[in-house]
Design an enzyme around this catalytic site. Sequence first.
Site, short mmCIF file in Angstrom:
data_model
loop_
_atom_site.label_atom_id
_atom_site.label_comp_id
_atom_site.label_asym_id
_atom_site.label_seq_id
_atom_site.Cartn_x
_atom_site.Cartn_y
_atom_site.Cartn_z
N GLN A 171 0.89 -1.17 0.00
CA GLN A 171 0.00 0.00 0.00
C GLN A 171 0.92 1.21 0.00
OE1 GLN A 171 -3.07 0.99 -0.48
NE2 GLN A 171 -2.48 3.08 0.02
N MET A 302 -7.87 0.74 -3.07
CA MET A 302 -6.75 1.56 -3.53
C MET A 302 -6.70 1.46 -5.04
SD MET A 302 -4.28 3.60 -2.93
CE MET A 302 -3.41 4.32 -4.32
N GLU A 303 -6.65 2.64 -5.67
CA GLU A 303 -6.86 2.74 -7.12
C GLU A 303 -5.62 2.37 -7.93
OE1 GLU A 303 -6.89 5.19 -4.87
OE2 GLU A 303 -5.92 7.01 -5.58
N ASN A 304 -4.87 1.36 -7.54
CA ASN A 304 -3.69 0.99 -8.31
C ASN A 304 -4.10 0.75 -9.76
OD1 ASN A 304 -1.98 1.09 -6.00
ND2 ASN A 304 -2.91 -0.82 -5.34
N HIS A 327 -15.84 4.15 -7.08
CA HIS A 327 -14.86 5.14 -6.63
C HIS A 327 -13.47 4.82 -7.19
CE1 HIS A 327 -13.10 8.04 -3.70
NE2 HIS A 327 -12.07 7.21 -3.78
N GLU A 328 -13.01 3.58 -6.99
CA GLU A 328 -11.65 3.24 -7.44
C GLU A 328 -11.56 3.30 -8.97
OE1 GLU A 328 -9.79 3.48 -5.08
OE2 GLU A 328 -11.16 2.99 -3.44
N HIS A 331 -11.10 6.80 -10.24
CA HIS A 331 -9.72 7.27 -10.15
C HIS A 331 -8.95 7.06 -11.47
CE1 HIS A 331 -8.98 8.77 -6.16
NE2 HIS A 331 -9.44 7.69 -5.56
N GLU A 350 -9.28 13.14 -4.79
CA GLU A 350 -10.39 12.49 -4.08
C GLU A 350 -11.73 13.22 -4.21
OE1 GLU A 350 -10.11 9.61 -3.29
OE2 GLU A 350 -7.98 9.24 -2.89
N ASP A 405 -0.45 11.42 5.93
CA ASP A 405 -1.67 10.69 6.28
C ASP A 405 -2.73 11.61 6.88
OD1 ASP A 405 -1.93 8.10 5.54
OD2 ASP A 405 -1.44 7.24 7.50
N TYR A 413 -12.30 14.64 0.28
CA TYR A 413 -13.27 13.77 -0.40
C TYR A 413 -14.61 14.47 -0.56
CZ TYR A 413 -10.19 9.73 0.40
OH TYR A 413 -9.13 8.86 0.39
N ARG A 586 -9.78 -3.07 8.23
CA ARG A 586 -10.14 -1.86 7.46
C ARG A 586 -10.39 -0.72 8.44
NH1 ARG A 586 -15.43 -1.24 3.57
NH2 ARG A 586 -15.10 0.95 3.01
ZN ZN Z 1 -10.04 7.58 -3.59
#
Ligand code: ZN
Length: 637
Positions: A171, A302-304, A327-328, A331, A350, A405, A413, A586
Amino acid sequence: MIPARFAGLMLAGLGLPALGAGLAPMEPGLDYHSFANVDQFRTTHIALDLRVDLEDQVISGVVSLELKRLDPRATQLVLDTKGLTINDVNQKATDVLGATDKSQTIWVSRPFHLEKPDPILGSALIIELPPSRKPVESIRIDYETLPSAGALQWLTPKQTAGRKKAFLYTQSEPIGARTWIPLQDTPQVRAPYDAVVHTSPGMLAVMSAENDPKAKRKGEFTFRMPQAIPSYLIALAVGDLKFQETGPRTGVYAEKAQIKAAAREFADTESMIVAGEKLFGPYRWSRYDILVLPPSFPLGGMENPRLSFITPTVIAGDKSLVGVIAHELAHSWSGNLVSNATWRDLWLNEGFTDYLQTRIMTQIYGEQRASMEAVLGLESLRADLARLQPQDQVLAIDLRNRDPDAVFSEVPYQKGRLFLDYLDAKFGRERFDAFLRGYFDHFAFKSITTEQFTDYLAQNLLDRFPGIVGRAEVDAWVHHPGLPADAVLPVSSAFQPVDAARAAWLAGTLPAKKFGLDWATQQWLHFLDGMPGALTSKQMKDLDEAHGFTRSGNAQIERSWLKLAIRNDYQPSFARLEEYLMNIGRRVLIEPLYTDLMKTPAGTEFAKRVYAKARPGYHPSTVAAVDAIVKPAETPE
Ligand SMILES: [Zn+2]
């Protein structure tokens, strides 16, 4: 990514220096979270050759960086690292027999050292290079990670669904890439990458790149990411993974136990891509696959690029939580195609993505579902605005001397989304959609600052249609705390019957089993989260017996119910609470539960006992966040 919204709170407790204290005015576009000397060198290509040792929990190997030399006089290349052991650094020397004969490439060892580590940013890796007029420098770094690397979670076989084989996932957002690759770890530098990954036979390695689900599991995998991406989008996972196709461009990777349920749950992904393309322009990443991670994954998703990493807690059996997928996927336009240049500009990733998510959800699941989710988002934002300092309620937040962070509250967002909702309402859908498409085209594969966006906005929307929104209004959205008085807030008529039922039930005039039979997940969340004051054990029992919240099978509803159970000390749900905290990592689901438990002596005792057992199974970022909440007396290693 889907937010871990308590991060800001956590950092406030760490005693980091006061916001921007004693500092000069912030310089937009300057990345305060990277040591890299990007004005002198810029990475243009990354090649990885890595061995993933699942038993010793170490990644070792070589990264080859190609860098454009911007300054012929520069004698140092500065890279970001955190907790890495650097074994050797080599520079590609001028070829003896001419540049085209690759067999004659000569690598020359270069002096290097690691600077004293900063607790947040890690250590600058300083590589000495002779000044040169060469336009390109090639550097090879031999290195290895520590088992404690912040971006890596190493799961033992017991921590996986299959319980037989180990698992690794990364991550990297925001500044985790430097804990497993030495590189220019700043989102303003973008590069394509290639990789060779060696691991134990029988395992499958996947990356945020072109993946081959049919690759032979012989312990070696090759990857290519042809598009230039920021370092925080470099991602890797290794596990006993299966693959199932869900559409012409989509599929799911998961452990065997989850693959069927995941493929069913995410069956609408191809339709979501089609909806996104219709609204925002072509999908430019070829495939869109989903990797379902073990439940310890700290985020919703996570939008990898090409391969979103997703928590299994969104698999509810009825697609009610697939807003995370929308959402992802969104991205792929906002964040991955046009990226924030620094973490201060995260709202460009975001806020845009939450706006796009609502648009995609409206297309696929209808206005009612999308507006309910938008209202729930607004409720979360209001909760965050109530706890955040004014300076952390602005979109372009000052993160100097802070862990990046801290930016991951609902502000970038939901407030970001509301800003776009506002522009959408003011200029009208047609003009705003044309603006958005132009924006994605104009800045495609670039990383931009808040100021670049507001300049583009002024030129292409504000000035083109004068007299609708002025620069002062934009300034208020971006730089002032709270919400502007003329914000256009989402409403949902679907919550009215829920509010009425709650009131009647609280007044004792409506039994629990008489309402809610046809309610959607979002209505239940609104019902539970809006419950005021204290409830009696009898009331809690009445609700639980009528609707089976303790074992609803929907992780979001269970979280809202368990919060109520903690607040009202409803013991029949505590066995499930313990199991929930043991199994799920999570952060958005478990941090509020630990926070509420810590409000009473009995809850504190329960939280400390359960956390001591659960902690070894959490991702390092979850551990850091929950440590700050529970403050364990002794911190087991
Ligand atoms: Zn996002």
